[in-house]
Design an enzyme around this catalytic site. Structure first.
Site, PDB file in Angstrom:
ATOM      1  N   SER A 144      -6.072  -9.647   7.685  1.00 41.78           N
ATOM      2  CA  SER A 144      -7.396  -9.356   7.101  1.00 41.78           C
ATOM      3  C   SER A 144      -8.169 -10.658   6.984  1.00 41.78           C
ATOM      4  CB  SER A 144      -7.205  -8.755   5.699  1.00 41.78           C
ATOM      5  OG  SER A 144      -8.427  -8.746   4.989  1.00 41.78           O
ATOM      6  N   TYR A 157      -3.443  -9.384  -2.488  1.00 46.30           N
ATOM      7  CA  TYR A 157      -3.649  -8.874  -1.118  1.00 46.30           C
ATOM      8  C   TYR A 157      -3.957 -10.041  -0.176  1.00 46.30           C
ATOM      9  CZ  TYR A 157      -5.969  -6.223   2.660  1.00 46.30           C
ATOM     10  OH  TYR A 157      -6.352  -5.694   3.870  1.00 46.30           O
ATOM     11  N   LYS A 161      -1.830 -11.348   3.044  1.00 47.57           N
ATOM     12  CA  LYS A 161      -2.349 -11.344   4.411  1.00 47.57           C
ATOM     13  C   LYS A 161      -2.278 -12.743   5.026  1.00 47.57           C
ATOM     14  CE  LYS A 161      -3.268  -6.946   4.936  1.00 47.57           C
ATOM     15  NZ  LYS A 161      -2.558  -6.148   5.924  1.00 47.57           N
TER      16      LYS A 161
HETATM   17  N1  LIG Z   1     -10.190  -1.000   6.349  1.00 48.96           N
HETATM   18  C1  LIG Z   1     -10.445  -2.271   6.207  1.00 48.96           C
HETATM   19  O1  LIG Z   1     -11.578  -2.673   5.868  1.00 48.96           O
HETATM   20  C2  LIG Z   1      -9.388  -3.290   6.489  1.00 48.96           C
HETATM   21  C3  LIG Z   1      -9.782  -4.628   6.636  1.00 48.96           C
HETATM   22  C4  LIG Z   1      -8.813  -5.590   6.899  1.00 48.96           C
HETATM   23  C5  LIG Z   1      -7.504  -5.224   7.031  1.00 48.96           C
HETATM   24  N2  LIG Z   1      -7.125  -3.927   6.877  1.00 48.96           N
HETATM   25  C6  LIG Z   1      -5.710  -3.606   7.026  1.00 48.96           C
HETATM   26  O2  LIG Z   1      -5.557  -2.582   7.978  1.00 48.96           O
HETATM   27  C7  LIG Z   1      -4.382  -1.833   7.709  1.00 48.96           C
HETATM   28  C8  LIG Z   1      -4.711  -0.351   7.744  1.00 48.96           C
HETATM   29  O3  LIG Z   1      -5.709  -0.068   6.792  1.00 48.96           O
HETATM   30  P1  LIG Z   1      -6.695   1.180   6.913  1.00 48.96           P
HETATM   31  O4  LIG Z   1      -7.995   0.711   6.424  1.00 48.96           O
HETATM   32  O5  LIG Z   1      -6.595   1.817   8.220  1.00 48.96           O
HETATM   33  O6  LIG Z   1      -6.054   2.131   5.795  1.00 48.96           O
HETATM   34  P2  LIG Z   1      -6.007   3.730   5.657  1.00 48.96           P
HETATM   35  O7  LIG Z   1      -7.188   4.355   6.277  1.00 48.96           O
HETATM   36  O8  LIG Z   1      -5.736   3.978   4.219  1.00 48.96           O
HETATM   37  O9  LIG Z   1      -4.736   4.125   6.536  1.00 48.96           O
HETATM   38  C9  LIG Z   1      -3.491   3.638   6.200  1.00 48.96           C
HETATM   39  C10 LIG Z   1      -2.429   4.303   7.042  1.00 48.96           C
HETATM   40  O10 LIG Z   1      -1.169   3.715   6.736  1.00 48.96           O
HETATM   41  C11 LIG Z   1      -0.294   4.689   6.133  1.00 48.96           C
HETATM   42  N3  LIG Z   1       0.394   3.989   5.062  1.00 48.96           N
HETATM   43  C12 LIG Z   1      -0.131   3.493   3.914  1.00 48.96           C
HETATM   44  N4  LIG Z   1       0.810   2.885   3.188  1.00 48.96           N
HETATM   45  C13 LIG Z   1       1.975   3.013   3.883  1.00 48.96           C
HETATM   46  C14 LIG Z   1       3.308   2.611   3.643  1.00 48.96           C
HETATM   47  N5  LIG Z   1       3.645   1.952   2.530  1.00 48.96           N
HETATM   48  N6  LIG Z   1       4.241   2.901   4.571  1.00 48.96           N
HETATM   49  C15 LIG Z   1       3.924   3.584   5.704  1.00 48.96           C
HETATM   50  N7  LIG Z   1       2.674   3.986   5.976  1.00 48.96           N
HETATM   51  C16 LIG Z   1       1.712   3.707   5.082  1.00 48.96           C
HETATM   52  C17 LIG Z   1      -1.226   5.821   5.688  1.00 48.96           C
HETATM   53  O11 LIG Z   1      -0.606   7.090   5.665  1.00 48.96           O
HETATM   54  P3  LIG Z   1       0.172   7.599   4.330  1.00 48.96           P
HETATM   55  O12 LIG Z   1      -0.778   7.403   3.191  1.00 48.96           O
HETATM   56  O13 LIG Z   1       0.512   9.021   4.616  1.00 48.96           O
HETATM   57  O14 LIG Z   1       1.368   6.728   4.230  1.00 48.96           O
HETATM   58  C18 LIG Z   1      -2.279   5.771   6.790  1.00 48.96           C
HETATM   59  O15 LIG Z   1      -1.813   6.398   7.963  1.00 48.96           O
HETATM   60  C19 LIG Z   1      -3.865  -2.342   6.366  1.00 48.96           C
HETATM   61  O16 LIG Z   1      -2.821  -3.253   6.581  1.00 48.96           O
HETATM   62  C20 LIG Z   1      -5.053  -3.065   5.767  1.00 48.96           C
HETATM   63  O17 LIG Z   1      -4.668  -4.111   4.913  1.00 48.96           O
HETATM   64  C21 LIG Z   1      -8.028  -2.950   6.601  1.00 48.96           C
END
Ligand SMILES: NC(=O)c1ccc[n+]([C@@H]2O[C@H](COP(=O)([O-])OP(=O)(O)OC[C@H]3O[C@@H](n4cnc5c(N)ncnc54)[C@H](OP(=O)(O)O)[C@@H]3O)[C@@H](O)[C@H]2O)c1
Length: 253
Positions: A144, A157, A161
């Site tokens: 991130s 967080y 990261k």
């Molecule tokens: N969105 C942003 O702005 C952003 C920015 C920078 C980095 N990121 C990073 O991108 C990654 C994905 O984020 P996202 O925004 O796509 O989130 P999201 O929309 O909430 O999706 C998260 C996915 O991961 C699964 N998940 C969550 N916790 C889990 C766990 N402990 N074990 C296994 N599966 C898990 C969820 O399904 P279940 O809930 O069914 O487990 C879902 O499929 C994360 O690492 C986050 O830190 C996101």
């Protein structure tokens, strides 16, 4: 999903991919002909994602990313179903607290590290031993922008990261020349995880970005596809910031 392209012969394991960025990564890898295994905790959501992505080239393995048995099962079932596991995308992550780091509950900090960092290492170890050590491949860790700058009120967080980015460096060094390892550092991408940051004020949030919009999962999918393709064959240990230009604002004003 529309007609799938010819098989590439490659196989990817993407953690946390029933929605959001992980789903976008799975879509991008499928679109170029890979077969893909996805994980997530909620079994129904995972099954729905498998069906939506195109079940003939996708399997789902339900479980929590930090659970060692789940990690082993996910890697074993990927190899069992598809015969190999060329790419690992460590995407599952958590950010459960908001507040000053001075008052951060250290047990919560441990949990954040366990899910975001230790899990990624566990998946990398298992993928390495099961396939990559002898056959090569690539790993992409979804970090991130919070890991490359200070991120007030989401300190645990951000620290996790940053650790994930260093994990990529360590793995890139130790797994070379067989396996390339890189990180992607996204800014805000429109997913459930980040919803609170833009809901009801998306235009205002987007205005801070030189490219005038927030990210979408396919932006990260494209970057992950590149870092797991032969086009990036001489790139390892790097962090690709995918941020709509938000970092260009640093130092202005
Ligand atoms: N969105 C942003 O702005 C952003 C920015 C920078 C980095 N990121 C990073 O991108 C990654 C994905 O984020 P996202 O925004 O796509 O989130 P999201 O929309 O909430 O999706 C998260 C996915 O991961 C699964 N998940 C969550 N916790 C889990 C766990 N402990 N074990 C296994 N599966 C898990 C969820 O399904 P279940 O809930 O069914 O487990 C879902 O499929 C994360 O690492 C986050 O830190 C996101």
């Amino acid at each position: 999903m529309t007609a799938l392209p010819e098989l590439s012969g490659k196989v990817a394991l993407v953690t946390g991919a029933s929605r959001g960025i992980g789903y976008g990564v799975a879509e991008a890898l499928l679109a170029r002909g890979d077969r893909v295994a996805i994980t997530g905790r909620n079994e129904d959501a995972l099954k729905e994602a498998v069906d939506k992505l195109g079940a003939e080239r996708v399997i789902g393995i339900a479980g929590k990313a930090h659970d060692l048995d789940h990690q082993a099962e996910a890697v074993a079932r990927t190899v069992e179903a598809f015969g190999r596991v060329d790419f690992l995308v460590n995407n599952a992550g958590t950010n459960p607290v908001f507040g000053p780091i001075a008052d951060l509950d250290l047990n919560v900090a441990r949990k954040v590290f366990e899910t975001n960092v230790v899990s990624a290492l566990g998946f990398a170890q298992k993928t390495w031993h099961a396939w990559q050590k002898d056959n090569g491949g690539a790993i992409v860790n979804i970090a991130s922008v919070a890991g490359v700058s200070a991120s007030p009120f989401i300190g645990a967080y951000g620290i996790s990261k940053a650790a994930m980015i260093n994990l990529s460096l360590q793995l890139a060094h130790e797994f070379a020349p067989t396996v390339r390892v890189n990180s992607i550092a996204p800014a805000v991408v429109k997913t459930k995880f980040a919803q609170a940051l833009y809901e009801g004020r998306e235009a205002e949030a987007a205005a801070a970005y030189p490219l005038a919009r927030l990210g979408v999962p396919s932006d990260i999918g494209g970057a992950a596809a590149f870092l797991t393709s032969s086009q990036s064959d001489w790139i390892t240990g790097q962090t690709l910031v995918v941020d709509g230009g938000i970092f260009l604002n640093a130092g202005v004003g």
